[in-house]
Each structure stands twice: as C-alpha cells, then as structure tokens.
Design an enzyme around this catalytic site. Sequence first.
Site, PDB file in Angstrom:
ATOM      1  N   SER A 417      25.864  -2.810 -23.733  1.00 61.54           N
ATOM      2  CA  SER A 417      24.854  -3.431 -24.595  1.00 61.54           C
ATOM      3  C   SER A 417      25.366  -4.726 -25.198  1.00 61.54           C
ATOM      4  O   SER A 417      24.586  -5.517 -25.711  1.00 61.54           O
ATOM      5  CB  SER A 417      24.468  -2.509 -25.744  1.00 61.54           C
ATOM      6  OG  SER A 417      24.310  -1.206 -25.329  1.00 61.54           O
ATOM      7  N   HIS A 438      21.700  -3.890 -18.377  1.00 59.88           N
ATOM      8  CA  HIS A 438      21.552  -3.296 -19.707  1.00 59.88           C
ATOM      9  C   HIS A 438      20.221  -2.557 -19.789  1.00 59.88           C
ATOM     10  O   HIS A 438      19.162  -3.164 -19.922  1.00 59.88           O
ATOM     11  CB  HIS A 438      21.648  -4.400 -20.782  1.00 59.88           C
ATOM     12  CG  HIS A 438      21.467  -3.874 -22.167  1.00 59.88           C
ATOM     13  ND1 HIS A 438      20.982  -4.623 -23.212  1.00 59.88           N
ATOM     14  CD2 HIS A 438      21.714  -2.643 -22.687  1.00 59.88           C
ATOM     15  CE1 HIS A 438      20.932  -3.887 -24.299  1.00 59.88           C
ATOM     16  NE2 HIS A 438      21.364  -2.682 -24.004  1.00 59.88           N
ATOM     17  N   GLU A 450      17.842  -5.762 -18.946  1.00 57.11           N
ATOM     18  CA  GLU A 450      18.473  -7.080 -18.970  1.00 57.11           C
ATOM     19  C   GLU A 450      19.466  -7.127 -17.805  1.00 57.11           C
ATOM     20  O   GLU A 450      20.353  -6.269 -17.713  1.00 57.11           O
ATOM     21  CB  GLU A 450      19.215  -7.310 -20.290  1.00 57.11           C
ATOM     22  CG  GLU A 450      18.291  -7.656 -21.453  1.00 57.11           C
ATOM     23  CD  GLU A 450      19.053  -7.929 -22.755  1.00 57.11           C
ATOM     24  OE1 GLU A 450      18.650  -8.830 -23.491  1.00 57.11           O
ATOM     25  OE2 GLU A 450      20.052  -7.220 -23.042  1.00 57.11           O
ATOM     26  N   ASN A 488      19.947  -7.737 -28.143  1.00 57.79           N
ATOM     27  CA  ASN A 488      20.781  -7.211 -29.229  1.00 57.79           C
ATOM     28  C   ASN A 488      21.430  -8.321 -30.042  1.00 57.79           C
ATOM     29  O   ASN A 488      21.704  -8.150 -31.235  1.00 57.79           O
ATOM     30  CB  ASN A 488      21.842  -6.265 -28.674  1.00 57.79           C
ATOM     31  CG  ASN A 488      21.260  -4.890 -28.396  1.00 57.79           C
ATOM     32  OD1 ASN A 488      20.144  -4.585 -28.831  1.00 57.79           O
ATOM     33  ND2 ASN A 488      21.986  -4.058 -27.681  1.00 57.79           N
TER      34      ASN A 488
END
Length: 706
Positions: A417, A438, A450, A488
Amino acid sequence: MTDHTNAGAAHARRDEDILVITIDHPPVNALSADVRRDLSAAVDAAQSDPLVRAILLVGAGKNFIAGADIREFGKPPKAPILPDVCNQIEASQKPVVAVLHGAALGGGLEIALAAHYRIALASAKLGLPEVNLGLLPGAGGTQRTPRLIGAAAALDLMLSGKHLSADAALKAGLVDTIGEGSDALSAGLTYTRQLLAQGAAPRRSRDATAALADRAAALAEAAAAGEHVAKTLRGLYSPAKIVEAVRAAIEQPFDEGLRTERALFLQCLDSPQRAGLVHAFFAERETTKIPELKEGKARRLDSVGVVGGGTMGAGIAVSVLDAGLPVVMVEQDDAALERGRARITQVYDLLVKKGRISADERDARLARFTGATSYDALDNADLIIEAVFEDMDVKLGVFAQLDRVAKPGAVLATNTSYLDVDRIATATRGPADVLGLHFFSPANIMKLLEVVVGAHTAPDTVATGFELARRLRKTAVRAGVCDGFIGNRILAVHRQAADMMMEDGASPYDIDAAVRGFGYPMGPYQMADLAGGDIGWATRKRRAATRDPAVRYVQIPDCLCERGWFGQKTGRGFYLYPDGARLGTQDPEVLAIIDDERTRARVTPRAFTQEDIQRRYLAAMINEAANVLHQGIALRPSDVDVVFLSGYGFPRYHGGPMHYADSVGLGSVLADIRACAKEDPAFWKPSPLLVQLVESGRNFASLNAA
Ligand code: 3H9
C-alpha cells in the site's frame, strides 16, 4: 438487397418489401446528431415509398444502440432531437420492428419502445441506465415504459439502471419475442416477414393502456418508489425526477406527459450532478490510455500465484478464482495455509448461502485453488502476487525467493500500500518484471487496482497488470512510485487535516458528519475504525523518522491505539461498538482524551461549521492531489478522480476531487489553502501546480485534454 438511400451514420437498404435501417456509428452506435438526422430521413422516406411495407431497425456490429451520445451533453442540442425522432418512428404508418442485440440502452431502448414490435437476441442487454449519469430517460422512456410494463417495473428499471437479459425483458413485457442465433439482420427479417404475413399493423406504445389501467395502484407504486428514493438514494438529484415523470405518465395524457418528461430531463441535464457523473463515466474509460499499453502487449496470463493467505492474499485469490484463473497460494506453514484456505472457503460459502452462486459453482472455483508451503510450487505461475506483511525486509525476503523460483518472463507483483516498489525490485535479477498491484480491501469486492510502475518496470509487465485488472473486472489506474502512491498518499494528508481540526475543536463525530454531509458513505474516523486503527498506527510509526518536525503532529489517534482501541474489531476506537455492533456510538471517554490532548498541546478549542470542515478537508485533498500530478505520480487529473471514486467512497456525483475542484473554481480552493496557511504555513503549502493553474486561468480539466 437493394440500395435505397445513403451510406451515412444510419443507412437504409431495401430487402424486398422491408426497409432495413442500419444504425452504423462505431464504437457503440450512440445516437449522435448525424445518426438522428439519417435515421429520421430514412423513416420519413419510407412513408411515401410504395415498395416498402415495413421498416426494420438494426444496429451494425455488436450492439443495437448504447443510447444518446453522451459527448453531446452540455452542448447546444442539434435537431432533430431524440424525443422527436422517437415520436416520428412511433407515428410511422408502416410497421416498425426493432431487433435488439448487444447493448440496447437508454435512448437505444427508447427508440425500440417507439418502434411497434421488438425482437431480442440472446446477446441483448436492455436497460434505462440514465440515472447513472444523473439523468432520466428523456426520449419518451418514462412515458412508454410504464404504459408497457406497469409503473413498479418501469420505476425499478429506471431507478436501478440495471440491465435485463433478453429472457428477463420478454418476461417483463418489454419485447415480443426472442430470436434464434446471433445474426440480428436475419432474425429481424424473419420476424418482420412473419408479422407482415399475419397482417400486423402499427401498434403504438403510447396507446397501451392495460399496464396503467388501475390508476390508484400505479400511483401507490409511484409513491412507494418516492419513499424508497428519499430513504436510500439521498443526495441524488435525478431519481426523484424519474418518479415525478412516471407520475406524469399515470396522470397525464401521453403528449402532456412527454412535455413534463422533457422539462424534467432538461433540469437534470443542467444539474452539476449530471456533469459529475458524466465526467466519472469518461474518466473510468480514460485510465487505460497510458504509454506502456502502446509500447507493450500483455504477457501470457494463464495461472496466478499468491504469496500470503491473510485477509488481502485470500481476497486477491478469490478475485482471481472468480475470473476463472487457477491460483497457487503459498504460505509459510500448514497452519497458515489452512487459515488462508478457510478464509477463501468462507467467502464462497457465504455467497452460496446468499444464493449468489450455486454450490456447484463454488466447488468449481475452489477446484482451481492449490495450496503449498514451498515457493517451488510457484514455478509455473505467469504472474505472482506477494501479499505478505507490510514490512520492507519481509518483502525483500519474499522477492528473493520469487526470483529463485519464478519461470523466465513471469511477472512479479507486490501488493504493497505504501512501500517503495523500486527497492523491492532490487531483490530480484529482473526489475523489468516487477510492479506494484495495490488491491483495496476487501480485494474481491473493491473495484480499484493501482498499478504501480517502477523505474525499471517493462511496458509488457505493466500491460500484464492492466490485463489482470480487465479479467478481474477491476478499474486499473497507473501510479508512479512514492509513499502511498496516488490514493493513500493523498488520504494521509487530508486525514492529517482532519486530525488537526479535531485537536483545534471539532469532535471526530462532527468531522464524520460533515464528510457524510458532503456525500461520503462514512467519515474518516468511522473508516479508521472499520479498517482497524492499528493499520494507520503502524504507518505513522514507520514514517516517524522521516516526518517533517516543522509540521504539527496530532497524537490523539496514537493515544487511542496505545489503549488497544483499534476500532470495530476491538469493540471501541473513535466510537464504541457494544456487543459487536457495526454502527458505533459516541464515546465520552474519547472526547475526554481529546480534551486532555488539547490542553497538552496548548490549543484553545474553537468552533467549526460543517462547511468549514468540508472546505478544509477537501482543500487538503485537492492540494496534495495537485502535488501528486505535478510529480507525475498520476498521469492525469481524471485518474486521481477514478482512484477516489472507486477506492475511497468519494461521492460519484461530485465527479472526483479534481472535477469537484474545477466545479467550485481553483481560485476558491487556493484561497482556502492560503487562509489556512496563515495559521499553519508548514502544513498548508500551496501546490506549485495549483498556483500555476490559477495564475494562468486554467483548470484541472485542461490537463486531461492535454
Ligand atoms: C441517454 O440515452 C439519454 C436519453 O434517455 C435521452 C436523450 C434525449 N455515448 O464502455 P466501453 C464510448 S443517456 C458516447 O469501453 P464496453 C466509450 O466512451 C445514455 N460514447 O465499451 C468508449 O469510448 P473510447 C444512456 C459512448 O464494450 C467506447 O464507447 N446509455 C457511449 O465495455 C466503448 O465503451 C448509457 O448510459 C455513449 N452513450 O461497454 C450506456 N457509450 O473507446 C453507456 C459508450 O473513446 N455505455 N461510449 O474510450 C455503456 O454502458 C457501455 O459503454 C456499453 C459498452 C455497455 C455500451
């Protein structure tokens, strides 16, 4: 066949006494101005042609018609407008038949409903999905559909936007018959000839009365739909308008109902929600337009390895099994492997219990699963996804093993992540084969993936990541390497802005309510409690060494974690969850801890309105998103939008943070950032890209177009 008229976007040819009008406007036969013009001209010409006894409407290629041309929305309408073309078709003195195959959606279905007879092939999917674009069916759909299938069924179709199969459409009464085979033209001609042989005359949906004969019952159905909309589709603009239009279908004569529909349609067309939802539609289709897909082709992808059987690894495995691919899962010992297998079985058992899949289907999917405790079992996998603990050393160890066992050309992916994909790739001899994938939790449900492209990742490795996403029916977005990638990384910043507001005087409950008030399904603290506070805590600890000491650090979340309050799974976090409750209640002890922290940090609490909270939260998000763009971590603003729409619950009708920023004006966002910077310049640094755009009078959309 005899050539009859032109060869335009809709062209007509005569097959004996049937005029075949083919809508031929790739890729999906959307009803652009050219199509409407040609279609209208062909129907008109047929009326006075003594050699024509019937008209057959058919789509060229895979689809009948996917609807109005969405690219025309927001531009001045060009005549003939679609409602008029539909009326013209319905008024034809010669029977009109539509043969439906592939997409028969929105305006496409409305054309078919204006025709006099409908035949569907097995490939057909019928629907009125305008609600997904902030619209209502505006070419007679709200008036003809209830007259054909009743108010309740019509409302269900229009409010859900769902697609019906040919069989379901036949059952509902939307089509008259199902055609054999896959050749639309020949099925349509056969059916039209049968109709002519039977002496079939024009039969107009506007005159259908049976389905709405019980007016009181129909009105009650509309009222029930209105209540459902008010309760479950809160915040959305067009659903209530759909209900209003259907009420008009029940209460008003057809032509008056059409006028009501048109007025309501134009209101929806003008709404910011329509603009946001149409933006989201196109943004999702842009994400695959990346340089690597032009340079490289996906490698072979017949088998997938997954390292790690925890929540993420098991979710990824389910997602891959669902897509029909075999999975080999590797865990460190038998016990861990059994736990991984149990997680997967549990997901499928639940699906069987809910009736989503059959027991046979579950068994078939599980049969594609193999477990192992040795990396050697991965020697035949085309793509291996590492989903182990989020720790660099652990990941380096796994990749060294993968480098040893993977066959040449296998793609090696890390499901990290935050961590540096380039560094992870150094554990292998082939960094060109390494990328980040991800997934979002739960990985078998969340749409977003992702695809993280490292400095040495080869184009065909990237293409394989996108191909996996396509097979898994996920939305892939290309991201560059940085701490947290696109989503994130931005989340960490606006969550920090929220934490600062919490220390400055807003309670977590105020902040969650304000974020929900913007349209999110839950606020950041509800989200933290759901995900588990320990996850964010681990990240904060990892970042402690590199944190900018000039930027204020709010300790409140750490104070809760130190007490073991990790959220739902521990029964308390920012909220209390007595007896395993899923909805939390406010916790006075949390408020007391926040008060103590304010005292410790020498903060005098002040009041924040809902609007203050929303503006700061969004300004922090947009500013960091601008940094992410500026540094090339995201390729285009619309990619950032897609990440937030499909991975973080950003309200779709706002189009995503970049589209939203454009809609409120970048000058206003920058002014908010500068106002906050007066209090806290270290945190609130205007992004250079945002400043450039404001100074040059441009917006984020101008970068999408570039
Ligand atoms: C409406 O009808 C209003 C009326 O009631 C009233 C009017 C007065 N227009 O999705 P794909 C493009 S509202 C323009 O990747 P798939 C799409 O952008 C409309 N373009 O393919 C893409 O372009 P590109 C109601 C459209 O096979 C390419 O076609 N209808 C339209 O996965 C391929 O699309 C809908 O909401 C359009 N209507 O799926 C249906 N549709 O290659 C919307 C697609 O440049 N469409 N494009 O990126 C869909 O649901 C899917 O596209 C469909 C095909 C299922 C048809």
